[in-house]
Scaffold this active site. Structure first.
Site: not given
Ligand code: DGJ
Length: 728
Positions: A478, A548
């Protein structure tokens, strides 16, 4: 032979299946662009093709007033000697001058494709797959060598370009701008297609006319970004999904980029692309070289859909790598939307247990397992397990999950540091910052300066310790914020504008080291969702969390837009809970499944909260995906209805032998007394007969593609269908 040098005309003809790309050495010196488009034959090419016959501008040669660079299609244009448009290349010498005179010196043509030093790029598995042309340009005054690389992938119908700059002189040269390519179109009858967005709304399709002057699509955020993607296309005015001229440009890079479209006084268009010149310079000492990222260029005379399929084929097979490139990806469940930071071993195991019963194959533990991370204010950089939540450690948890028959995967955010962390206490100077100024926070975190080797090494050391002691078969990488206060402790003032690019090179080094040392691990890229969905990441990680926003209806536009360049299997797509956590929408479980199965399929919800009916549907979805995954992963995608234009979205996938296909149709809002709807399919064999699985209906391909498939009447919002077609 795809690349020919015609000595009589001094012309290079690069051929890739249905494409011709032609360059001429003008006056034995200057490299001029002649043509890019549908494959052609030619007899000879008069100089007017190059000069356009306009010679009233500033002329670089006092003895020859017949040409001006301002009206010429220079193949790799510079600024300062009669071309006043945006250049592809600019240097600064020690005396402060910024003029460069690049003249043809030599060339070579060979089979295969060289690797790009330190950078991701498309590749060949066999030298016969592609041919490469290197053209050497030279500035005699300062002994600067500029090599233009062209690779023609004959079968894929693709041409790639990149540039290498070598200082063969005795003095330092500063690069102010070193784009990867430039190309000229001889008319301005085009639209510009690009993908814009924001967090949770990535890669929205926008088509606008080109205008006189400059249109720049760029990122200055240090990542390719949610806001703009390193891709543009020029479309003929009449181009549609299925017809018309389309020219695609896709940059294999994950940092600041610029796609520059300039329409000039003569209605010609110059397109250039590469590392964003804003906030970029690079000092080249004698004998040093600089490699630009690669641009993948696709021409199609058959519309946007055909261009996309060309990118999909190439990126699936000659950009993505690793053990999972050709394998079915495990169906995963991710605990993020199920628990966020609030979990313990018992809770995770209860989700895993349910997952195993449903037939899910991989359990992914997301954010919150390390340091003291109960929310997003702490612990990034402290890559050791939080025993309060996981008393048996990651190893203990992973083993129990493995015993249930599931693989175990783990989340990291390696590029970041929390001000509230052990790592920050030890190394407060490891994050980007400018002395004496405050540091911008974003999601309560700072960015590590991974252009520095010691920083990279320490993060990798912590990660490897875990990977060596825990049976981990998947990693989600991430990256949750853009770069600010970009200044590096290690570099002298004159090199500070190198830091953005050095950051990306550092990132690629880290990724490369991990995938090399742990080849069995499946990596998924992520950047606050799809903030770094680009070909650079795909070279290291064959799938990326697309957004997201996991709402099935929002995902229609996001996945449709992403598919303009990127293959379906690269798009992480999960069935999540309703009401959806991002938009509060309630959609049927079937629709969520159909949309997720159009990408790299998985789940992200608390499986313990499912009703018996939902469990039944999930079992059916898993069984269905196992039967059809190869159609979308290995086959071609045809977009049928755009959610940007209609109250519905539809696309289909067809195997290359055209024997199998599946079609997804999602109706957005239901309407009273709706018009009679038939869905015209695409990409089938007109002469084959197809059975719609689960029915006794049989149709000819020609029938399905021209008369269409009837869409049953729909009652209720957000309903969908998935039809599987098999030759019979
Ligand atoms: C952003 C990601 O896109 C999510 O899927 C998740 O992993 C969160 N960060 C966790 O902080």
């Amino acid at each position: 032979m795809p690349i020919i040098f015609d000595k009589i005309n001094n012309v290079f003809h690069i051929k890739a299946k249905e494409t011709s790309y032609i360059i001429k050495i003008f006056k034995n010196k200057y490299l001029a662009h002649i043509y890019w488009g549908k494959n052609i034959d030619y007899v000879n090419l008069p100089d007017e093709v190059v000069t356009g016959g306009r010679a009233f501008g500033a002329t670089p040669d006092a003895n020859d007033k017949t040409y001006t660079f301002d009206a010429m299609a220079m193949e790799y244009p510079v600024y300062g000697n009669s071309d006043f448009r945006a250049p592809a290349f600019q240097i600064e010498l020690e005396d402060g001058s910024r003029i460069c005179n690049l003249v043809y010196k030599s060339h070579s043509i060979y089979n295969g494709k060289p690797k790009l030093e330190g950078l991701p790029a498309t590749y060949v598995e066999n030298d016969n797959e592609a041919q490469t042309l290197e053209i050497e340009l030279y500035d005699e005054l300062v002994n600067l060598k500029v090599i233009l690389y062209y690779t023609a992938y004959e079968d894929y119908n693709v041409i790639t370009r990149s540039v290498k700059v070598i200082n063969e002189g005795t003095k330092k040269i500063k690069l102010l701008r070193a784009l990867s390519m430039s190309v000229t179109f001889d008319n301005a009858d085009f639209d510009l297609l690009h993908l814009w967005g924001s967090w949770a709304r990535e890669r929205m399709v926008e088509r606008v006319p080109v205008i006189h002057g400059l249109q720049v699509i760029e990122s200055a955020r240090g990542e390719s970004s949610h806001q703009h993607n390193p891709f543009i296309a020029l479309l003929s005015k009449d181009a549609t999904e299925k017809s018309g001229d389309v020219y695609g440009f896709s940059l294999v890079y994950s940092g600041n980029f610029a796609s520059i479209v300039e329409v000039d006084q003569f209605d010609t268009i110059r397109v250039s692309m590469g590392i964003n010149p804003f906030e970029f310079t690079w000092v080249l000492n004698p004998n040093e070289s600089f490699q630009t990222p690669e641009v993948v260029m696709v021409y199609s005379s058959n519309g946007i859909g055909d261009m996309s399929r060309t990118y999909h084929r190439l990126y699936r097979k000659r950009l993505c790598r690793g053990a999972y490139r050709d394998k079915r990806r495990p169906i995963l469940v991710n605990n993020w939307e199920a628990t966020y930071f609030n979990f313990n071993e018992e809770k995770l195991l209860s989700i895993a247990k349910e997952a195993a019963d449903l037939g899910i194959e991989l359990f992914v533990l997301d954010d919150g397992w390390f340091g003291k991370r109960d929310d997003d204010t702490t612990s990034l950089g402290d890559w050791f397990v939080d025993k309060r939540k996981l008393p048996n450690g990651l190893d203990g948890l992973a083993k129990k999950i493995n015993e249930m028959g599931l693989k175990f995967g783990l989340w990291f955010e390696p590029e970041m540091i929390s001000p509230e962390s052990e790592l920050f206490k030890k190394h407060p100077d490891w994050c980007f910052q400018v002395r004496g100024r405050s540091i911008t926070q974003c999601r309560n975190q700072y960015v590590l300066d991974i252009s520095r080797e010691e920083v990279r090494n320490e993060i990798l050391r912590m990660m490897k310790e875990i990977l060596k002691t825990t049976p981990i078969e998947y990693i989600k990488w991430d990256m949750n914020r853009p770069l600010t206060e970009v200044w590096s402790f290690d570099l002298p003032p004159e090199r500070q504008k190198e830091v953005f690019h050095r950051y990306v090179l550092g990132l690629y080094k880290m990724m490369d080291e991990l995938i090399t040392e742990f080849p069995h691990i499946l990596f998924e890229g992520c950047s606050g969702g799809g903030g770094r969905f680009d070909p650079g990441i795909l070279y290291f990680m064959p799938q990326i969390w697309t957004s997201d926003d996991s709402d099935a209806i929002e995902r229609l536009k996001i996945q449709y837009g992403t598919s303009i360049v990127y293959p379906a299997i690269t798009m992480g797509a999960h069935v999540s809970a309703v009401p959806n956590h991002q938009v509060g929408r309630i959609t049927p479980m079937e629709t969520r499944g159909h949309v997720a199965m159009s990408g790299c399929f998985g789940y992200e919800l608390d499986l313990n909260k499912l009703s018996e009916d939902e469990k039944r549907i999930i079992k059916e979805q898993i069984a269905q995906y196992k039967k059809i995954w190869h159609i979308s992963q290995e086959g071609d995608m045809y977009r049928l209805i755009s959610p940007f234009e209609k109250n519905a979205a539809s696309w289909m996938f067809v195997t290359t032998d055209k024997k199998e296909a599946f079609v997804v149709y999602v109706n957005i809002l239901s309407e009273p007394l709706p018009p009679l709807k038939r869905l015209k399919l695409d990409g089938l064999d007109p002469n084959k007969k197809y059975n719609i699985e689960g029915t006794d209906k049989v149709y000819y391909g020609s029938e399905l593609m021209n008369l269409g498939l009837e869409i049953p009447s729909i009652f209720g919002d957000f309903k969908s269908f998935l039809w599987v077609l098999k030759e019979c």
